[in-house]
Design a protein around this motif. Structure first.
Motif, PDB file in Angstrom:
ATOM      1  N   VAL A 234       4.493 -17.001 -37.264  1.00 47.17           N
ATOM      2  CA  VAL A 234       5.155 -18.243 -37.669  1.00 47.17           C
ATOM      3  C   VAL A 234       5.613 -18.979 -36.420  1.00 47.17           C
ATOM      4  CG1 VAL A 234       5.923 -17.297 -39.884  1.00 47.17           C
ATOM      5  CG2 VAL A 234       7.446 -17.180 -37.911  1.00 47.17           C
ATOM      6  N   ARG A 235       5.716 -20.290 -36.525  1.00 45.55           N
ATOM      7  CA  ARG A 235       6.174 -21.122 -35.404  1.00 45.55           C
ATOM      8  C   ARG A 235       7.470 -21.824 -35.806  1.00 45.55           C
ATOM      9  NH1 ARG A 235       4.348 -23.502 -30.799  1.00 45.55           N
ATOM     10  NH2 ARG A 235       2.240 -22.677 -31.048  1.00 45.55           N
ATOM     11  N   LEU A 236       8.464 -21.740 -34.952  1.00 48.46           N
ATOM     12  CA  LEU A 236       9.733 -22.415 -35.183  1.00 48.46           C
ATOM     13  C   LEU A 236       9.701 -23.794 -34.534  1.00 48.46           C
ATOM     14  CD1 LEU A 236      12.318 -19.564 -34.432  1.00 48.46           C
ATOM     15  CD2 LEU A 236      10.893 -19.913 -36.457  1.00 48.46           C
ATOM     16  N   VAL A 237      10.221 -24.803 -35.239  1.00 48.75           N
ATOM     17  CA  VAL A 237      10.315 -26.154 -34.695  1.00 48.75           C
ATOM     18  C   VAL A 237      11.718 -26.692 -34.937  1.00 48.75           C
ATOM     19  CG1 VAL A 237       7.864 -26.663 -35.012  1.00 48.75           C
ATOM     20  CG2 VAL A 237       9.483 -27.263 -36.815  1.00 48.75           C
TER      21      VAL A 237
ATOM     22  N   ASN B 247       0.667 -18.940 -39.665  1.00 49.24           N
ATOM     23  CA  ASN B 247       0.640 -19.044 -41.116  1.00 49.24           C
ATOM     24  C   ASN B 247       1.673 -20.014 -41.654  1.00 49.24           C
ATOM     25  OD1 ASN B 247       1.896 -17.926 -43.888  1.00 49.24           O
ATOM     26  ND2 ASN B 247      -0.305 -17.493 -43.871  1.00 49.24           N
ATOM     27  N   GLU B 248       2.788 -20.223 -40.921  1.00 53.96           N
ATOM     28  CA  GLU B 248       3.856 -21.072 -41.425  1.00 53.96           C
ATOM     29  C   GLU B 248       4.637 -21.692 -40.277  1.00 53.96           C
ATOM     30  OE1 GLU B 248       4.818 -23.021 -43.405  1.00 53.96           O
ATOM     31  OE2 GLU B 248       6.066 -22.188 -45.004  1.00 53.96           O
ATOM     32  N   VAL B 249       5.227 -22.856 -40.548  1.00 54.42           N
ATOM     33  CA  VAL B 249       6.117 -23.555 -39.624  1.00 54.42           C
ATOM     34  C   VAL B 249       7.520 -23.487 -40.226  1.00 54.42           C
ATOM     35  CG1 VAL B 249       6.681 -25.776 -38.574  1.00 54.42           C
ATOM     36  CG2 VAL B 249       4.286 -25.066 -38.799  1.00 54.42           C
ATOM     37  N   VAL B 250       8.486 -23.032 -39.442  1.00 50.66           N
ATOM     38  CA  VAL B 250       9.851 -22.818 -39.909  1.00 50.66           C
ATOM     39  C   VAL B 250      10.776 -23.826 -39.242  1.00 50.66           C
ATOM     40  CG1 VAL B 250      11.773 -21.186 -40.039  1.00 50.66           C
ATOM     41  CG2 VAL B 250       9.412 -20.370 -40.308  1.00 50.66           C
TER      42      VAL B 250
ATOM     43  N   PRO C 230       4.917 -10.167 -44.549  1.00 48.96           N
ATOM     44  CA  PRO C 230       5.565  -9.745 -43.300  1.00 48.96           C
ATOM     45  C   PRO C 230       5.093 -10.574 -42.111  1.00 48.96           C
ATOM     46  CG  PRO C 230       4.724  -7.857 -44.529  1.00 48.96           C
ATOM     47  CD  PRO C 230       4.158  -9.080 -45.182  1.00 48.96           C
ATOM     48  N   VAL C 231       6.012 -10.781 -41.190  1.00 48.45           N
ATOM     49  CA  VAL C 231       5.742 -11.507 -39.948  1.00 48.45           C
ATOM     50  C   VAL C 231       5.683 -10.505 -38.799  1.00 48.45           C
ATOM     51  CG1 VAL C 231       6.718 -13.162 -38.290  1.00 48.45           C
ATOM     52  CG2 VAL C 231       6.778 -13.654 -40.747  1.00 48.45           C
ATOM     53  N   ALA C 232       4.759 -10.695 -37.878  1.00 45.93           N
ATOM     54  CA  ALA C 232       4.674  -9.866 -36.677  1.00 45.93           C
ATOM     55  C   ALA C 232       5.065 -10.634 -35.421  1.00 45.93           C
ATOM     56  CB  ALA C 232       3.262  -9.303 -36.511  1.00 45.93           C
ATOM     57  N   THR C 233       4.810 -11.953 -35.407  1.00 45.22           N
ATOM     58  CA  THR C 233       5.060 -12.755 -34.212  1.00 45.22           C
ATOM     59  C   THR C 233       5.778 -14.037 -34.586  1.00 45.22           C
ATOM     60  OG1 THR C 233       3.012 -11.910 -33.220  1.00 45.22           O
ATOM     61  CG2 THR C 233       4.010 -13.837 -32.181  1.00 45.22           C
TER      62      THR C 233
ATOM     63  N   ALA D 257       3.108 -29.381 -30.571  1.00 42.12           N
ATOM     64  CA  ALA D 257       3.933 -28.192 -30.420  1.00 42.12           C
ATOM     65  C   ALA D 257       4.736 -28.273 -29.135  1.00 42.12           C
ATOM     66  CB  ALA D 257       3.044 -26.950 -30.387  1.00 42.12           C
ATOM     67  N   PRO D 258       6.000 -27.835 -29.160  1.00 39.54           N
ATOM     68  CA  PRO D 258       6.785 -27.809 -27.942  1.00 39.54           C
ATOM     69  C   PRO D 258       6.177 -26.835 -26.943  1.00 39.54           C
ATOM     70  CG  PRO D 258       7.910 -26.636 -29.701  1.00 39.54           C
ATOM     71  CD  PRO D 258       6.724 -27.316 -30.317  1.00 39.54           C
ATOM     72  N   SER D 259       6.328 -27.132 -25.683  1.00 41.55           N
ATOM     73  CA  SER D 259       5.741 -26.300 -24.647  1.00 41.55           C
ATOM     74  C   SER D 259       6.728 -26.175 -23.497  1.00 41.55           C
ATOM     75  CB  SER D 259       4.438 -26.937 -24.167  1.00 41.55           C
ATOM     76  OG  SER D 259       3.817 -26.140 -23.186  1.00 41.55           O
ATOM     77  N   PRO D 260       6.835 -25.045 -22.811  1.00 40.46           N
ATOM     78  CA  PRO D 260       6.092 -23.813 -23.095  1.00 40.46           C
ATOM     79  C   PRO D 260       6.668 -23.086 -24.294  1.00 40.46           C
ATOM     80  CG  PRO D 260       7.631 -23.434 -21.332  1.00 40.46           C
ATOM     81  CD  PRO D 260       7.733 -24.900 -21.654  1.00 40.46           C
ATOM     82  N   ALA D 261       5.863 -22.266 -24.916  1.00 40.17           N
ATOM     83  CA  ALA D 261       6.284 -21.509 -26.082  1.00 40.17           C
ATOM     84  C   ALA D 261       6.549 -20.059 -25.691  1.00 40.17           C
ATOM     85  CB  ALA D 261       5.212 -21.588 -27.168  1.00 40.17           C
ATOM     86  N   ARG D 262       7.466 -19.441 -26.417  1.00 29.88           N
ATOM     87  CA  ARG D 262       7.792 -18.040 -26.177  1.00 29.88           C
ATOM     88  C   ARG D 262       7.502 -17.251 -27.456  1.00 29.88           C
ATOM     89  NH1 ARG D 262      12.032 -21.018 -24.652  1.00 29.88           N
ATOM     90  NH2 ARG D 262      13.286 -20.336 -26.443  1.00 29.88           N
ATOM     91  N   GLN D 263       6.912 -16.094 -27.301  1.00 31.68           N
ATOM     92  CA  GLN D 263       6.587 -15.245 -28.441  1.00 31.68           C
ATOM     93  C   GLN D 263       7.590 -14.109 -28.555  1.00 31.68           C
ATOM     94  OE1 GLN D 263       2.560 -13.862 -28.533  1.00 31.68           O
ATOM     95  NE2 GLN D 263       1.696 -15.905 -28.850  1.00 31.68           N
ATOM     96  N   HIS D 264       8.047 -13.872 -29.777  1.00 22.43           N
ATOM     97  CA  HIS D 264       8.964 -12.776 -30.062  1.00 22.43           C
ATOM     98  C   HIS D 264       8.297 -11.879 -31.101  1.00 22.43           C
ATOM     99  CE1 HIS D 264      12.213 -15.004 -28.016  1.00 22.43           C
ATOM    100  NE2 HIS D 264      11.673 -16.058 -28.594  1.00 22.43           N
ATOM    101  N   ARG D 265       8.186 -10.600 -30.782  1.00 23.52           N
ATOM    102  CA  ARG D 265       7.543  -9.653 -31.685  1.00 23.52           C
ATOM    103  C   ARG D 265       8.571  -8.973 -32.579  1.00 23.52           C
ATOM    104  NH1 ARG D 265       2.208  -9.813 -32.339  1.00 23.52           N
ATOM    105  NH2 ARG D 265       2.240  -7.580 -32.787  1.00 23.52           N
ATOM    106  N   VAL D 266       8.233  -8.824 -33.847  1.00 19.20           N
ATOM    107  CA  VAL D 266       9.040  -8.059 -34.787  1.00 19.20           C
ATOM    108  C   VAL D 266       8.127  -7.073 -35.498  1.00 19.20           C
ATOM    109  CG1 VAL D 266      10.858  -9.777 -35.138  1.00 19.20           C
ATOM    110  CG2 VAL D 266       8.773  -9.898 -36.512  1.00 19.20           C
TER     111      VAL D 266
END
Length: 328
Positions: free
Chosen positions: A144-147, A178-181, A275-278, A294-303
């Motif tokens: 998912v991507r947060l905005v 899969n989704e924008v939050v 379930p979300v992984a990233t 999309a905002p840049s740079p992006a950071r990935q957080h794993r769950v």
């Protein structure tokens, strides 16, 4: 109700139009996806449903009837027919749902149907298509991507206006996203077509203070946006009922605390509990919704996509699907 124009069914979708004034129903085939069908509406309200158990049972039907009544009250003028009453929608839509599923069922022999209802001041339109189509169901462990910088006016209403407003953000839904939050930069709220949740270890167990007796999922809390700041989706309400039933603590404090999160998931009619992984969070403070860049740079957080609480809620929703559905 009277009926005209039955025609032949396509392998893509079927549409039934119900005219309030005459009570007539017209039927036609369409090449529109559910998304394009919603975008064809200019004003009014909508809801999206799905079938379970082989295509003749509608999941959480009464919740959708309530949603239409509530949304009509908030978005459309009150009328003599009392279309703000869920009983009106049940009386009108049940015959349409039964007819549409009987006609369309053969097109999705190995899959459930997705049903989208659009309603304005003159008519209600019902669109039937296969739930997933050629792409198949979304895989667990999605991204998912947060905005930030995007707000939803009256999130409690299912308004066609929001369908058009979110269209720019849908440009971000490029695999594997899969989704924008939606967030305000500090707290999360909801997805553009879903509800979003995180999980975290309860403080007593995270600190090694005991409390490990019982099922593993009870060592976790569910982190949710406040109920009055998002649309209470049908699956979200079921998840909260499961939490109440099973003694799972729900924390309505959706601070973006990635370091504490153990898992995350999105809920919707088509996804159930996914379930979300990233989680991708951009470095910019805002996003231009008009350009959907999309905002840049992006950071990935794993769950953990196999988080115990996420797994429990996912299985519970699946197992409760049949008993929370209505035959039409």
């Amino acid at each position: 109700m009277t009926s005209t124009g039955a025609g032949h069914r396509s392998k893509r979708s079927l549409v039934l139009d119900y005219d309030y004034a005459s009570g007539s129903v017209t039927e036609h085939t369409s090449d529109e996806s559910a998304r394009d069908f919603m975008l064809s509406g200019e004003t009014g309200i909508y809801t999206s449903m799905r079938t379970v158990g082989g295509g003749r049972r509608v999941f959480l039907l009464d919740d959708h009837m309530q949603r239409l009544g509530d949304s009509h009250r908030m978005e459309l003028p009150r009328d003599a027919a009392r279309r703000d009453d869920p009983a009106y929608w049940r009386r009108v839509l049940l015959p349409l749902l039964g007819r549409g599923l009987a006609a369309f069922g053969a097109e999705c022999p190995d899959e459930e149907a997705k049903i989208t209802v659009l309603a304005d001041t003159a008519a209600a339109r019902v669109h039937f298509t296969c739930l997933y189509g050629r792409d198949g169901p979304p895989a667990a462990g999605c991204q998912v991507r947060l905005v930030t910088g995007v707000t939803r006016e009256k999130p409690e209403a299912k308004s066609i206006r929001w369908v058009h407003q979110r269209e720019a953000l849908e440009a971000l839904l490029v695999a594997p996203t899969n989704e924008v939050v939606l967030t305000d930069g500090r707290r999360f709220y909801e997805g553009i077509s879903s509800n979003f949740f995180a999980t975290r270890r309860r403080e007593s167990t995270a600190a090694g203070g005991g409390g490990d007796a019982g099922p593993a999922y009870l060592r976790y809390q569910l982190v949710s946006a406040p109920r009055d700041r998002v649309l209470l989706g049908t699956v979200m309400k079921l998840v909260l009922r499961i939490c109440d039933r099973d003694g799972i603590e729900v924390v309505y404090d959706p601070v973006l605390d990635f370091a504490r999160w153990s898992g995350a998931f999105v809920t919707s009619t088509s996804r159930w509990v996914l379930p979300v992984a990233t989680i991708v969070a951009g470095g910019a403070d805002t996003i231009d919704a008009d350009s959907a860049m999309a905002p840049s740079p992006a950071r990935q957080h794993r769950v953990d996509a196999d988080d115990p609480l996420v797994a429990h809620l996912r299985e519970s929703v699946r197992s409760m699907a049949a008993e929370n559905s209505t035959k039409v």
